[in-house]
Write a protein that holds these residues in place. Structure first.
Motif, PDB file in Angstrom:
ATOM      1  N   LEU A  36       0.815  -1.213   0.000  1.00  0.00           N
ATOM      2  CA  LEU A  36       0.000   0.000   0.000  1.00  0.00           C
ATOM      3  C   LEU A  36       0.847   1.261   0.000  1.00  0.00           C
ATOM      4  N   GLU A  37       2.114   1.143  -0.329  1.00  0.00           N
ATOM      5  CA  GLU A  37       2.979   2.305  -0.366  1.00  0.00           C
ATOM      6  C   GLU A  37       2.438   3.321  -1.359  1.00  0.00           C
ATOM      7  N   GLY A  38       2.439   4.571  -0.956  1.00  0.00           N
ATOM      8  CA  GLY A  38       1.923   5.628  -1.804  1.00  0.00           C
ATOM      9  C   GLY A  38       0.423   5.786  -1.743  1.00  0.00           C
ATOM     10  N   ARG A  39      -0.273   4.942  -0.976  1.00  0.00           N
ATOM     11  CA  ARG A  39      -1.723   5.043  -0.852  1.00  0.00           C
ATOM     12  C   ARG A  39      -2.083   5.548   0.541  1.00  0.00           C
ATOM     13  N   THR A  40      -3.343   5.807   0.759  1.00  0.00           N
ATOM     14  CA  THR A  40      -3.807   6.335   2.042  1.00  0.00           C
ATOM     15  C   THR A  40      -4.765   5.370   2.706  1.00  0.00           C
ATOM     16  N   VAL A  41      -4.959   5.567   4.011  1.00  0.00           N
ATOM     17  CA  VAL A  41      -5.901   4.758   4.779  1.00  0.00           C
ATOM     18  C   VAL A  41      -6.869   5.680   5.510  1.00  0.00           C
ATOM     19  N   ASN A  42      -8.030   5.144   5.817  1.00  0.00           N
ATOM     20  CA  ASN A  42      -9.029   5.816   6.643  1.00  0.00           C
ATOM     21  C   ASN A  42      -9.151   5.053   7.956  1.00  0.00           C
ATOM     22  N   ILE A  43      -9.261   5.796   9.048  1.00  0.00           N
ATOM     23  CA  ILE A  43      -9.326   5.183  10.377  1.00  0.00           C
ATOM     24  C   ILE A  43     -10.683   5.519  10.987  1.00  0.00           C
ATOM     25  N   SER A  44     -11.364   4.501  11.494  1.00  0.00           N
ATOM     26  CA  SER A  44     -12.679   4.697  12.094  1.00  0.00           C
ATOM     27  C   SER A  44     -12.747   3.998  13.440  1.00  0.00           C
ATOM     28  N   LEU A  45     -13.625   4.520  14.289  1.00  0.00           N
ATOM     29  CA  LEU A  45     -13.924   3.893  15.573  1.00  0.00           C
ATOM     30  C   LEU A  45     -15.257   3.172  15.434  1.00  0.00           C
ATOM     31  N   ILE A  46     -15.231   1.859  15.658  1.00  0.00           N
ATOM     32  CA  ILE A  46     -16.456   1.056  15.588  1.00  0.00           C
ATOM     33  C   ILE A  46     -16.979   0.869  17.013  1.00  0.00           C
ATOM     34  N   LYS A  47     -18.220   1.272  17.226  1.00  0.00           N
ATOM     35  CA  LYS A  47     -18.817   1.213  18.565  1.00  0.00           C
ATOM     36  C   LYS A  47     -19.994   0.250  18.563  1.00  0.00           C
ATOM     37  N   PHE A  48     -20.007  -0.616  19.569  1.00  0.00           N
ATOM     38  CA  PHE A  48     -21.129  -1.514  19.802  1.00  0.00           C
ATOM     39  C   PHE A  48     -21.642  -1.291  21.211  1.00  0.00           C
ATOM     40  N   ASP A  49     -22.970  -1.223  21.350  1.00  0.00           N
ATOM     41  CA  ASP A  49     -23.552  -1.251  22.689  1.00  0.00           C
ATOM     42  C   ASP A  49     -23.461  -2.674  23.221  1.00  0.00           C
ATOM     43  N   TYR A  50     -23.001  -2.795  24.457  1.00  0.00           N
ATOM     44  CA  TYR A  50     -22.879  -4.112  25.066  1.00  0.00           C
ATOM     45  C   TYR A  50     -24.126  -4.349  25.901  1.00  0.00           C
ATOM     46  N   VAL A  51     -25.018  -5.196  25.384  1.00  0.00           N
ATOM     47  CA  VAL A  51     -26.334  -5.397  25.982  1.00  0.00           C
ATOM     48  C   VAL A  51     -26.386  -6.766  26.647  1.00  0.00           C
ATOM     49  N   CYS A  52     -26.802  -6.771  27.897  1.00  0.00           N
ATOM     50  CA  CYS A  52     -26.933  -8.023  28.653  1.00  0.00           C
ATOM     51  C   CYS A  52     -28.409  -8.279  28.934  1.00  0.00           C
ATOM     52  N   GLU A  53     -28.822  -9.525  28.738  1.00  0.00           N
ATOM     53  CA  GLU A  53     -30.217  -9.910  28.944  1.00  0.00           C
ATOM     54  C   GLU A  53     -30.282 -11.151  29.826  1.00  0.00           C
TER      55      GLU A  53
ATOM     56  N   LYS B 261     -24.452  -1.307  16.111  1.00  0.00           N
ATOM     57  CA  LYS B 261     -23.164  -0.862  15.589  1.00  0.00           C
ATOM     58  C   LYS B 261     -23.258   0.572  15.074  1.00  0.00           C
ATOM     59  N   SER B 262     -22.227   1.366  15.397  1.00  0.00           N
ATOM     60  CA  SER B 262     -22.117   2.710  14.833  1.00  0.00           C
ATOM     61  C   SER B 262     -20.660   2.973  14.495  1.00  0.00           C
ATOM     62  N   VAL B 263     -20.445   3.790  13.473  1.00  0.00           N
ATOM     63  CA  VAL B 263     -19.098   4.080  12.979  1.00  0.00           C
ATOM     64  C   VAL B 263     -18.807   5.562  13.207  1.00  0.00           C
ATOM     65  N   ILE B 264     -17.680   5.842  13.874  1.00  0.00           N
ATOM     66  CA  ILE B 264     -17.267   7.214  14.166  1.00  0.00           C
ATOM     67  C   ILE B 264     -15.940   7.471  13.456  1.00  0.00           C
ATOM     68  N   PRO B 265     -15.906   8.347  12.442  1.00  0.00           N
ATOM     69  CA  PRO B 265     -14.639   8.608  11.753  1.00  0.00           C
ATOM     70  C   PRO B 265     -13.594   9.204  12.692  1.00  0.00           C
ATOM     71  N   ILE B 266     -12.379   8.737  12.577  1.00  0.00           N
ATOM     72  CA  ILE B 266     -11.255   9.271  13.350  1.00  0.00           C
ATOM     73  C   ILE B 266     -10.347  10.108  12.466  1.00  0.00           C
ATOM     74  N   ALA B 267      -9.924   9.578  11.342  1.00  0.00           N
ATOM     75  CA  ALA B 267      -9.023  10.307  10.442  1.00  0.00           C
ATOM     76  C   ALA B 267      -9.189   9.770   9.028  1.00  0.00           C
ATOM     77  N   GLN B 268      -8.947  10.641   8.049  1.00  0.00           N
ATOM     78  CA  GLN B 268      -9.071  10.277   6.641  1.00  0.00           C
ATOM     79  C   GLN B 268      -7.763  10.572   5.914  1.00  0.00           C
ATOM     80  N   ASP B 269      -7.497   9.779   4.899  1.00  0.00           N
ATOM     81  CA  ASP B 269      -6.376  10.010   3.980  1.00  0.00           C
ATOM     82  C   ASP B 269      -5.036  10.134   4.704  1.00  0.00           C
ATOM     83  N   ILE B 270      -4.764   9.177   5.576  1.00  0.00           N
ATOM     84  CA  ILE B 270      -3.476   9.109   6.266  1.00  0.00           C
ATOM     85  C   ILE B 270      -2.538   8.236   5.432  1.00  0.00           C
ATOM     86  N   PRO B 271      -1.309   8.661   5.153  1.00  0.00           N
ATOM     87  CA  PRO B 271      -0.395   7.812   4.375  1.00  0.00           C
ATOM     88  C   PRO B 271      -0.266   6.423   4.990  1.00  0.00           C
TER      89      PRO B 271
END
Length: 589
Positions: free
Chosen positions: A136-153, A180-190
């Motif tokens: 992936l040299e020369g390309r970029t990555v996107n970083i996201s935070l994946i959040k799940f509610d932890y539900v007990c029944e 599930k929810s996705v929270i962007p952290i950073a975009q287009d990081i080398p």
């Protein structure tokens, strides 16, 4: 008969082979990668319409795929696909001639290194998200935070049937990740950077489970035989944390650094109150002064003073917690009290800290002052010249000095608040001479102060060749001037430990030109006796009284006061004066 059978078999095989080879070539319209599988949209080259979505195993080679269901007929074997780049059903087209296999697409990978499961990261702090990659040299990555509610029944794991309904004999708690929810952290990081500094925002749910997901996209050219052109296919390369990590609220702490016990701060001066903190950036805190004031006769051990004396609490300031220091000018009136002092730093009822031990606020340091005088301003050559310096300082004096041809200094008694020294000398030549006075007092903690000039700073003496004028008659030797007695009192140590049987020494010194008759000491509270000391009429007298600290255990503070009994000029009548200072105090632990 045998020839007929063989012919029949040969004809059957030819028909089957024809069907196989007729159905074995399909046109590929699109290709999408989903993890380790491939979804192929294929169309029959004979115009039979769109073949349903097929889950294909890995390619036997670049062009042959092993398939199961094709349209509505069952055909097991190898099906050959050609890339046409179409977007819907196509018209029948000739079967393309075989072409050379394209070169394989370079392998690209992503791997999340940290956080990778189990970490506890604190909101408001900065952490490093780390990953590794290949291709992936020369390309970029996107970083996201994946959040799940932890539900007990609470679920039933053992249900017993009854005549009417059922009864749950055993329950269990089962938890799962939901919503599930996705929270962007950073975009287009080398991609080759391999790390990203992330400051975790506040407000995230501590009970949720979190993953970091890193993704990159590759556009790969796909050959279209037999036409020498290409079309692009986008491939997603991604990875996430192997297990959940946790985001926790910052730990909030406060710690007093100074004053933290034993300091002696002087009223009227400015000192730095210092503290450390965590998790309170940008929040207000209060700085308070707690004073536990001691009084004679207090039936309380000093170490337990908080249990029997209510503190006098005063708000000094409200500041930002991360300021870490506050300049406090101590009011003069605080030096007049005899109190054990603590600094309290407080954010709320649960987050606070106080000095580990008490410190002291002493009275303001009064600078020494003095006068300079000469017996006569005109003398003859080689006649005695007497210059007197009188100095005073409540904390004691170190020395007084006179400058003429050079500095000449005389020491003073550290225990006395006053000091008088006379310098006597002669001058061998006529002229006008100027003499300067200088004196050195002591601070409240016994250190020598910077020197200060007398008032007046200098005196002049005229030296002539003629004899000095006659002086005024001196008092008759048979008569004495009435001079009041004076004295001092001191104690050591200022803080005594009763548990160690420490000895307390009180000393009184008295002076009177007409004679000192006796020295008196009083103790409050009156738990011990202190007999008077008889001096017998001497002009100066001193005495010491010694006590064991165990005699005052539990009293907190003890006061000792002194008096000097002097004689009047007639030698019979007496005059009683208090010492300077009138009383001294000892804290008994």
């Amino acid at each position: 008969m045998r020839k007929i059978t063989l012919a029949f078999l040969f004809l059957t095989f030819a028909l089957i082979a024809g069907v196989v080879f007729a159905q074995a070539t399909r046109n590929v319209c699109s290709q999408v990668y989903e993890e380790n599988k491939e979804t192929i949209q294929a169309y029959d080259s004979n115009g039979n319409g769109k073949i349903e979505k097929e889950e294909l195993d890995k390619a036997v080679n670049d062009w042959l795929y092993q398939v199961g269901k094709v349209s509505d007929s069952q055909l097991l074997g190898l099906v050959k696909f050609s890339y046409l780049g179409c977007t819907g059903p196509v018209s029948p087209s000739p079967v393309p001639s075989p072409s050379p296999a394209p070169s394989p697409t370079p392998v690209a990978t992503l791997k999340v290194i940290s956080p990778n499961g189990g970490e506890k990261w604190e909101a408001g702090k900065t952490y490093e998200i780390k990953w590794s990659q290949t291709g992936l040299e020369g390309r970029t990555v996107n970083i996201s935070l994946i959040k799940f509610d932890y539900v007990c029944e609470r679920v039933c794991v053992l249900r017993i049937p009854l005549i009417f309904g059922s009864w749950c004999a055993k329950h269990d708690t089962r938890c799962s990740e939901k919503n599930k929810s996705v929270i962007p952290i950073a975009q287009d990081i080398p991609a080759e950077q391999g790390t990203y500094s992330w400051t975790i925002p506040g407000g995230l749910n501590e009970k949720a489970r979190y993953y970091v997901e890193i993704e990159s996209f590759i556009s790969t050219p796909l050959p279209i035989p037999p036409v020498p052109t290409t079309t692009a296919s986008v491939i997603r390369i991604a990875d996430r944390s192997d297990g959940p990590f946790f985001i926790i609220s910052p730990v909030k702490t406060l710690k007093v650094i100074s004053p933290n016990g034993g300091e002696k701060w002087e009223a009227g001066k400015t000192y730095e109150i210092k503290w450390s903190q965590t998790g309170l950036e940008g929040q207000k805190i209060g700085i308070y002064l707690d004073q536990y004031c001691l009084t004679p006769g207090l039936k309380c051990l000093v170490k337990n003073i908080e249990k029997c004396v209510a503190p006098e609490r005063k708000l000094l300031a409200q500041v930002e917690a991360d300021q870490a220091t506050y300049s406090w000018t101590i009011p003069q009136e605080l030096g007049d009290k005899r109190c054990l002092c603590f600094v309290l730093i407080k954010q709320d009822e649960n987050i606070f800290d106080r000095s580990d031990r008490w410190f002291f606020i002493l009275p303001p340091d009064v600078p020494a002052k003095g006068t300079l005088s000469v017996a006569t301003n005109t003398v003859g050559v080689n006649q005695p010249i007497s210059v007197t310096i009188k100095a005073e300082d409540p904390n004691g004096l170190a020395k007084v000095c006179l400058y003429r041809a050079g500095w000449e200094c005389k020491p003073c008694s550290i225990e006395l608040p006053t000091c008088t020294q006379t310098f006597t000398f002669t001058e061998s030549r006529e002229g006008t001479y100027k003499y300067y006075g200088y004196l050195y007092g002591r601070t409240t903690d016994g250190k020598i102060e910077p020197g200060t000039w007398t008032d007046p700073q200098s005196v002049e003496v005229q030296v002539t060749g003629a004899p000095p004028p006659p002086s005024s008659p001196s008092p008759s030797p048979t008569t004495s001037a009435e001079v009041a007695p004076r004295g001092t009192i001191s104690v050591s140590p200022a803080v005594a430990l009763s548990v160690r049987n420490q000895e307390i020494t009180v000393q009184i010194r008295g002076e009177d030109p007409n004679g000192v008759r006796e020295l008196r000491l009083s103790v409050s509270p009156s738990v011990v006796s202190a007999p008077d000391h008889q001096c017998g009429g001497t002009t100066s007298c001193s005495s010491e009284w010694k006590f064991n600290a165990t005699s005052f255990r539990g009293l907190g503070m003890v006061k000792f006061c002194g008096q000097v009994v002097g004689l009047k000029a007639n030698g019979t009548d007496t005059e009683v004066v208090s010492t300077f200072p009138a009383c001294v105090y000892v804290i008994v632990l």
